[in-house]
Structure formats: structure tokens, C-alpha cells
Scaffold this active site. Structure first.
Site, PDB file in Angstrom:
ATOM      1  N   CYS B  87     -33.163 -23.402  -9.381  1.00 34.66           N
ATOM      2  CA  CYS B  87     -34.582 -23.675  -9.660  1.00 34.66           C
ATOM      3  C   CYS B  87     -35.225 -22.473 -10.377  1.00 34.66           C
ATOM      4  O   CYS B  87     -34.926 -22.237 -11.536  1.00 34.66           O
ATOM      5  CB  CYS B  87     -35.301 -24.034  -8.368  1.00 34.66           C
ATOM      6  N   HIS B 195     -31.620 -28.044  -5.425  1.00 34.68           N
ATOM      7  CA  HIS B 195     -31.434 -26.966  -4.452  1.00 34.68           C
ATOM      8  C   HIS B 195     -30.253 -27.196  -3.517  1.00 34.68           C
ATOM      9  O   HIS B 195     -30.441 -27.738  -2.419  1.00 34.68           O
ATOM     10  CB  HIS B 195     -32.701 -26.828  -3.603  1.00 34.68           C
ATOM     11  N   GLU B 197     -28.878 -25.139  -1.578  1.00 34.81           N
ATOM     12  CA  GLU B 197     -29.034 -24.397  -0.321  1.00 34.81           C
ATOM     13  C   GLU B 197     -29.832 -25.171   0.723  1.00 34.81           C
ATOM     14  O   GLU B 197     -29.830 -24.804   1.900  1.00 34.81           O
ATOM     15  CB  GLU B 197     -29.650 -23.010  -0.590  1.00 34.81           C
TER      16      GLU B 197
END
Lengths: 90, 225
Positions: B87, B195, B197
Site C-alpha cells: 500500500c 494488505h 499482513e
């Protein structure tokens, strides 16, 4: 104190969703036949005289920081601070 | 030895702790790195996390790109260090010219926040080697400036050289060629808007599709030693 203005605009081939939204709003307000592209203006206050060397320095700053030349173009010009009018472009 | 994965925190980074937690979750050693730190502390891989570095002032990632640590990052990336930009991290990588192109305001001007379907287009990177070819995954997507743009020549090169890593299934933001993530020629630098994560723990995400980024890079690092 002298002022140099750097104008940064999205390249013509790059979609400008903000300009498009502003253009749409203009139409809704009754301003017909106006199309907008939105950019940025940087006013750079220069200590001392604006020499060609100074201008070149500001062009380098524009290339490196003010604009992302992948998506934007920029122009550098000297502004007459006393009258607010611009004096040529570079 | 446990793989050491660094996560850089810029002023305004948001997902640095999520990234550190994800690293811990897969059994690697998370190494927090402040943006003004003077070195990479010998990490085996590096993540530039999501967020709003420097308030997204000027352009997203434009000021973070000149953070003191970025000189080291650019040098190490050139020497083959695995670098993942998520991002805002992807925006920093583009501003740094470690990856081509740029990210602009989403078409439609909306901040998009959703679970996004993606297709893995190449496993030929250190961050995606353990996905199945053409695998479809879902990752969290949340940004206002995620529309990928590049000139026609760059797009043709990315497509021709197998450097498009992820493509959106249902383009959410007007990205050219539905591109969600790309890699450099060498395959060690990857940037994407979604994302991974956030997708490592069933407790906090809809799935664990993001874990493979970390297992891929760990297997790459372990193979080197």
C-alpha cells in the site's frame, strides 16, 4: 525577496479524477462548456536575486520533489511579487 | 537460524505493527526499523508497510522516499535484498523508482475498503514463489490512491517480462490492466496495494491467504544459507 512559481499538472494522458469531479460540479452549477484539470502550485520564496543558476536549482527541485514526472509535468516561472504578475516563463 | 525481517516505520506509518505481528506469526524474527535509523541491521528481508507517511503530503510516499533510511533500502534492493512494499510502501517504492509507474487517486474518488479477490500472475518473485500458478486469493484492500498508472511502453514491458504479480478480479479503482501488484526485473522487489499482513490470522482476517508472502521469502532466505 523574489518569488518563483512552480506549476505542476497531471500529464494529459493521465486520468485526473479530481478535475473530472470539479468539471461535473461546474456543469451542475450551470457553468456550461468548461472543462477542468486540477494541478498544484508551489510558491518558492528566494533569498536574494533570482539568477539563472537559482532557476536551474529550482527546476532540479521540481524534477526531484515537487513533481513526479512519471505522471506530472511542471513549469517554472518568476513572479513579480510587487504586482503579482508573472514575468516570463522558463 | 530464524529469518530476520525488518519493518520500516515512517512518521505516519499505520500497519507497521500488523506487519511485525505477521512476521512473528510465521515464526520469523521481526526487526522494527525507524526511518531515521542509519542502517538495516543486517535483516534478511524488508517490508515497507501501509499507512500515510508524512500525512500523504505532496504525493503519497513522496516525502518518505527521501527518509534517511531509504538510501540504504535502495542500495540493498539493488544488491538483491527482498523488499516488499504494501500500500503506502508500494507508493514509496514507485516514488523511489525501485518499481516503475505511479499510484494516483482512485477512479470514482472513493476510499475503497473491502476484501478484494486477486489472481497471482507470477510465482517468479521471492515473495510469491509458494503460491500456485494462477491461484486466486482474497486480501484486504484499503486505500484512496491505489489506481496504478504507467505509460504504454512500461505496461507492455511489465506484461511481456512477467512482472505483473497480482491482478484484481473486478477492478476496484481504475488501475491500468487491472494491476494490483508488480515486481522489478530481478523479482526481489514487490509492491502491491492490498494488505497481505492483514490476512495471516483467522482471528483478525477473513482468511490466511497473506501468509504465503512470508513463507515464500523465508524459504528464499533459508535456501541462501
Amino acid at each position: 525577496m523574489a518569488r518563483v512559481v512552480v506549476d505542476v499538472m497531471p500529464k494529459p494522458e493521465i486520468l485526473d479524477p479530481q478535475g473530472k469531479a470539479v468539471t461535473g460540479a461546474l456543469g451542475r452549477l450551470g457553468f456550461e462548456g468548461l472543462s477542468v484539470r486540477q494541478g498544484k502550485r508551489f510558491e518558492v520564496e528566494v533569498t536574494g536575486e533570482v539568477t539563472e543558476e537559482r532557476l536551474e536549482q529550482i527546476r532540479q527541485a521540481a524534477e526531484k520533489l515537487f513533481a513526479n514526472t512519471v505522471i506530472e509535468t511542471f513549469s517554472v516561472r518568476i513572479e513579480d511579487v510587487s504586482t503579482g504578475s508573472t514575468d516570463g516563463s522558463a | 537460524m530464524s529469518t530476520r525481517i525488518g519493518v520500516v516505520t515512517f512518521p505516519g506509518s499505520l500497519d507497521d505493527h500488523d506487519a511485525l505481528r505477521a512476521v512473528r506469526q510465521v515464526g520469523a524474527t521481526p526487526v522494527p526499523l525507524w526511518h531515521a535509523h542509519d542502517g538495516l541491521d543486517g535483516v534478511d528481508a524488508l517490508i515497507l508497510p501501509g499507512g500515510f507517511s508524512y500525512g500523504d503530503y505532496l504525493r503519497c510516499g513522496a516525502i518518505a522516499r527521501f527518509a534517511p533510511l531509504m538510501g540504504e533500502v535502495i542500495k540493498a534492493a539493488g544488491q538483491g535484498l527482498p523488499v516488499l512494499g504494501i500500500c503506502n510502501g508500494f507508493q514509496v517504492l514507485c516514488e523511489s523508482h525501485l518499481l516503475p509507474g505511479a499510484l494516483i487517486r482512485n477512479a470514482g474518488l472513493r476510499f475503497v475498503c473491502k476484501d478484494q479477490r486477486l489472481r497471482v500472475e507470477t510465482r517468479d518473485t521471492v515473495w510469491t514463489s509458494q503460491y500456485e500458478p494462477g491461484q486466486e486469493i482474497t486480501l484486504v484492500l484499503k486505500n484512496g490512491e491505489g489506481s496504478y498508472v504507467a505509460d504504454a511502453e512500461t505496461l507492455a514491458r511489465l506484461e511481456g517480462e512477467d512482472q505483473v504479480v497480482f491482478r484484481y478480479l473486478g477492478n476496484p479503482n481504475g488501475s491500468a490492466n487491472d494491476i494490483a501488484g508488480i515486481t522489478n526485473e530481478r523479482g526481489n522487489v514487490v509492491g502491491l496495494m492490498p494488505h497481505p499482513e492483514h490476512n495471516v490470522d483467522p482471528l483478525t482476517g477473513p482468511n490466511t491467504d497473506g501468509t504465503t508472502f512470508l513463507t515464500s521469502v523465508i524459504s528464499h532466505v533459508q535456501a541462501l544459507v
